[in-house]
Scaffold this active site. Structure first.
Site, PDB file in Angstrom:
ATOM      1  N   VAL B 144       0.726  -1.300  -0.081  1.00 44.28           N
ATOM      2  CA  VAL B 144      -0.121  -0.233  -0.071  1.00 44.28           C
ATOM      3  C   VAL B 144       1.104   1.260   0.063  1.00 44.28           C
ATOM      4  O   VAL B 144       1.928   1.264   1.051  1.00 44.28           O
ATOM      5  CB  VAL B 144      -0.838   0.142   1.182  1.00 44.28           C
ATOM      6  N   CYS B 145       0.457   2.146  -0.803  1.00 49.76           N
ATOM      7  CA  CYS B 145       1.531   3.379  -1.240  1.00 49.76           C
ATOM      8  C   CYS B 145       2.911   3.078  -1.139  1.00 49.76           C
ATOM      9  O   CYS B 145       3.314   2.425  -1.745  1.00 49.76           O
ATOM     10  CB  CYS B 145       0.972   4.337   0.022  1.00 49.76           C
TER      11      CYS B 145
END
Lengths: 368, 353
Positions: B144-145
């Site tokens: 994530v990210c």
């Protein structure tokens, strides 16, 4: 847990607020006798005057009740809400004053109003954003809004070059206050030039004697602080400039909306229009290369000051029986290097163990 | 007068007054915002990194476990922010077997940690632990990210350990001017900052994020909250989000130095010149199935930074999945709960047989 007293206090404030609402209501709808001899207007008919006390009640109510909370999450939220409602109220005053002037059609009055508001608008901006920054940054940010005063007071202490330019400084200061977008930047540049000619030379002059090194650090720290203030001033001048320009645009557009019969119907609608226009204006500013460079310069200047100041502090702390940050960093570095080495050795051991186990479990493979 | 609608304005003001009054009661009775509530067990830890295993919510969960790696910025419980909007809970109910890395809060002693330590050290050790405990030689990754960038780099360095790779709102191509962070990052003297601070303070990072949308994030958000002050549920959710936004760990100095210089400024991942632990990171080594999920309205990681990944890997099975939400909306929006989690779970399960 909140005490009974706190609860009672909240309830009292609540009752008090209700009373205020009722009296506001009464005052608004009770016929207001006008003293015609003094040619007063009937305030009850002015919608702006009507909303004002109500808005204030909302704000007071919120503010008073914050005190009922400890330093908790709700308190933090309420605190940010009151800060926001302060801005909301200031914007409301702007709206109110503008409405009062917009319909007059007197261009001089509008110009006067505009100048006054450009000056006040700086305060709205500085008061809007500063409370939301981390506590550690707030003091320096608040400081930046006083830079005019600081510079002006500082100039008094300077000798000839400063006295020679004092009139120009005053001139630019006044223009800056009255909303001249370039005046603040010119002021900053002129300040820097004068500084380099006078104190700047003093700071960079060679130093002799037994305490040379320490004095050099002191001087570097002072020099970088001045540079930081200077860059910060330029940064906020840019920020305020856009705020001021956007405000002008909003005022013009709003006048047009009134003329065309399609202005925002409520203050909330005006507020939404106001913040969205500003957001868009800042988005445009932030997207420019110049702003990115300026932001980088500001960061660099603040970091440079921090470094020089930290060095000076450490120098002063050396005589005390405590480790400095540099001492600790050196220790952290040693621990980190050792940890990495241990981790590497562990991996090597695991690999060797696996190979050994494999050979033991597969003797035939081993012999081939 | 002046085009002002008196009745509407009156209603607006009284409504605001009423909501404020009710809101006091709501706030007085508000409990601490509960987050990160889906049951999980601490199974491995190393320094400040903790690896958690979520208790499966179905009888026969997916046989290949999935490791979620979140960014070092902010905290991983965004994915489990509230029980009725929890991506984690959703994925567990859809049959995944989930592990998550909690990076913790770096302190001064962690300032020398590098990207190599995070990826080849902590992340690799967590992955090895999972595979060893499950007696498997591969696992699925969800990144994530920034955690997506880490997962991508990990997959390029250790492709033999990754069954499927899912990236969510992940920056890969940093040579874009679509997002302000990408623009500002190019001019930032990160060397100076790290040299001065050691670790970069989370509060400083947060100030930068708030500058991206100053009026919306610093002003209107708190004005707008009055509209919902009388609703305990909405206020509770607001508190949760507020807690998460300002729960920002400091950033380990050497890691953020490398992340900004090598990626934001020199875009080395795309150029194939990034090195970690003495090894080049070649995205062509990524040969496992790839699902690249990005947010169409992301102001932090613009689509242009995420999309190129699919063309840079050698995987034959790749999918781009745009979602019409923002960066955070990817995890908390109803769209995310309704569409993203099921798509993601199905995609992983189909490739984990």
């Amino acid at each position: 847990m909140y005490s009974q007293n706190t609860f009672n206090e909240t309830m009292n404030q609540w009752v008090d607020t209700q009373k205020k609402i009722f009296s506001t209501w009464q005052e608004t709808f009770t016929p207001n006798h006008v003293d015609e001899t003094q040619n007063k207007t009937n305030d009850a008919l002015n919608p702006m005057e009507f909303f004002n006390p109500l808005n204030k009640i909302n704000k007071d109510f919120l503010e008073n009740n914050i005190k009922s909370f400890g330093k908790s999450m709700p308190f933090e939220i309420f605190h940010k809400m009151t800060n926001s409602t302060d801005t909301y109220a200031q914007l409301y005053n702007f709206w109110q004053n503008f409405i009062s002037n917009a319909n007059i059609g007197d261009s001089d009055l509008i110009t006067k109003f505009s100048s006054q508001w450009q000056k006040d608008y700086m305060n709205i901006f500085s008061e809007t954003f500063v409370p939301f920054f981390p506590q550690s940054m707030q003091d320096s940010l608040k400081g930046s809004t006083d830079i005019f005063k600081t510079y002006f007071n500082t100039t008094k202490k300077f000798s000839f070059p400063w006295i020679e330019n004092a009139t120009t400084f005053q001139d630019l200061t006044l223009k800056g206050y009255l909303g001249d977008h370039d005046a603040l930047l010119k002021y900053t540049k002129l300040f820097r030039e004068n500084y380099d000619k006078t104190f700047g030379k003093f700071f960079t002059a060679p130093i002799m004697g037994i305490s040379r090194e320490y004095f050099e650090k002191q001087i570097n720290s002072m020099d970088s602080f001045t540079n930081y203030l200077n860059t910060q001033n330029e940064f906020y001048a840019t920020i305020y400039s856009v705020g001021s320009e956007t405000m002008e645009k909003i005022m013009t557009n709003y006048q047009d909306m009134i003329k065309n019969g399609n202005p925002p119907e409520t203050f909330k609608e005006f507020y939404t229009y106001w913040w969205k226009e500003n957001e868009e204006a800042y988005k445009t500013l932030f997207n420019t290369d110049d702003f990115s460079k300026l932001l980088s310069q500001l960061t660099e200047a603040s970091i440079s000051f921090k470094k020089n100041f930290d060095t000076l502090l450490e120098e002063q702390l050396q005589c005390l029986p405590i480790p400095t940050k540099s001492d600790m960093n050196s220790l952290y570095k040693t621990i980190y290097t050792l940890k990495r080495e241990v981790r590497g050795l562990k991996t090597d051991i695991d690999t060797l163990t696996n190979e050994l186990n494999f050979k033991e479990e597969n003797p035939k493979v081993n012999n081939q | 007068m002046y085009g002002i609608n008196m009745e509407k304005s009156m209603n607006e003001l009284f409504e605001m007054q009423k909501k404020c009054a009710k809101g006091i009661d709501v706030m007085l009775n508000m409990k601490d915002a509960e987050v990160d509530a889906t049951p999980k067990e601490l199974v491995y830890e190393e320094d400040k990194m903790k690896l958690y295993h979520y208790k499966p919510l179905v009888k026969n969960p997916c046989k290949v476990p999935t490791l979620i790696t979140y960014a070092l910025v902010n905290r991983q419980y965004m994915m489990d922010i509230q029980q009725d909007r929890s991506v984690i809970k959703n994925l567990l109910e859809l049959g995944l077997d989930l592990y998550i890395i909690d990076w913790g809060y770096p302190t001064a002693e962690d300032m020398y940690l590098t990207m190599d330590d995070y990826i080849n050290g902590y992340m690799n050790n967590a992955a090895d632990y999972i595979m060893k405990s499950k007696k498997l030689d591969k696992l699925n990754l969800i990144g994530v990210c920034q955690g997506g960038t880490f997962s991508t780099i990990y997959s390029a360095l250790h492709p033999e350990k990754v069954k499927n790779l899912v990236t969510m709102v992940t920056p890969i191509d940093f040579d874009t001017n679509d997002g302000l962070l990408f623009k500002w990052g190019k001019y930032l003297n990160i060397d100076s900052m790290v040299d001065a601070y050691g670790n970069i303070p989370g509060s400083l990072m947060n100030s930068g994020y708030m500058m991206l949308k100053p009026f919306q994030l610093m002003l209107d958000k708190y004005i707008g909250v009055v509209d919902n002050m009388d609703s305990p549920d909405i206020m509770q959710n607001f508190m949760r989000m507020e807690k998460w936004i300002f729960d920002s760990p400091d950033q380990a100095g050497e890691t953020i130095r490398q992340f900004v210089k090598d990626l934001y400024q020199e875009n080395k991942l795309i150029k194939g010149t990034l090195e970690l632990g003495g090894n080049k990171v070649d995205l062509k080594n990524i040969n496992m199935p790839l699902l690249n999920i990005y947010a169409e309205h992301d102001h932090l990681v613009p689509p242009s930074a995420s999309i190129p990944l699919n063309d840079l890997v050698s995987s034959k099975d790749t999918k781009l999945y745009p979602v019409p939400v923002g960066h955070v909306g990817m995890y908390v929006s109803s769209k995310s709960q309704r569409d993203v989690a099921p798509t993601l779970a199905t995609w992983i399960k189909e490739r984990s047989k």
